[in-house]
Design an enzyme around this catalytic site. Structure first.
Site: not given
Ligand code: COA
Length: 159
Positions: A18, A42, A91, A129
């Site tokens: 991140h 989650k 990624r 994460s």
């Molecule tokens: N380096 C390391 N890890 C990374 C990364 C990076 N560059 N980018 C993403 N990850 C990891 C995250 O830590 C996460 O790990 P985990 O699943 O093991 O906990 C995983 O990859 C998925 O990340 P991400 O896709 O960003 O999911 P998230 O749960 O962190 O966030 C939201 C998702 C919150 C951005 C998304 O659900 C959202 O926008 N929600 C709001 C509601 C909404 O508008 N919904 C409609 C969207 S179209």
């Protein structure tokens, strides 16, 4: 031009992956709002407040970056913040389908919102994460994958 971007995620906890995306974003935006999702599907290890505090420690006193909680639709939050860009890290190929779907849905919700995908440093592409949480919970060494503050916080959780 004042380019404002939102970088959303759960950040449970933030990893070096991140951090890498935050730093890369600052090459092309003037202000980056790291948007910490209040409610995700989650179950989180760190509370919203803890996730925000850890990100604040990571970012330090760089006034181009602001850490903020958000709930509800990301598209609405971005609009409220005056942001025209959503930053996401891509990624691996496996990220693509979900990211593509999300970007198109966000555009449907707010037509003026562009999603920009950044490629992380190669050595960080395998990170997530949950893998960090799992390894830390089993006593494995994650020191080179997270900021020292996050490492201490993980040690605090798992002993
Ligand atoms: N380096 C390391 N890890 C990374 C990364 C990076 N560059 N980018 C993403 N990850 C990891 C995250 O830590 C996460 O790990 P985990 O699943 O093991 O906990 C995983 O990859 C998925 O990340 P991400 O896709 O960003 O999911 P998230 O749960 O962190 O966030 C939201 C998702 C919150 C951005 C998304 O659900 C959202 O926008 N929600 C709001 C509601 C909404 O508008 N919904 C409609 C969207 S179209």
């Amino acid at each position: 031009m004042n380019r404002i971007a939102v970088y959303p995620g759960a950040f449970d906890p933030a990893t070096k992956g991140h951090e890498d995306i935050i730093n890369r974003s600052l090459h092309f935006v003037d202000r980056l709002i790291v948007a910490v999702a209040e409610n995700t599907t989650k179950t989180s290890l760190f509370s919203l407040q803890e996730r925000i505090e850890l990100l604040n420690e990571i970012v330090g006193d760089d006034d181009r970056v602001e850490i903020r909680p958000f709930h509800g639709l990301l598209a609405d939050f971005a609009h409220e913040m005056g942001a025209a860009i959503v930053v996401r890290g891509l990624r691996a190929v496996s990220d693509f389908e979900y990211e593509f779907q999300m970007a198109l849905m966000n555009r449907k919700l707010r037509d003026d919102l562009e999603t920009v995908f950044l490629v992380p440093a190669r050595h960080l592409t395998f990170l997530s994460s949950s893998i960090v949480r799992e390894v830390a919970s089993l006593g494995g060494d994650v020191a080179d994958l997270v900021h020292p503050t996050v490492l201490r916080a993980l040690e605090g959780k798992f002993g």
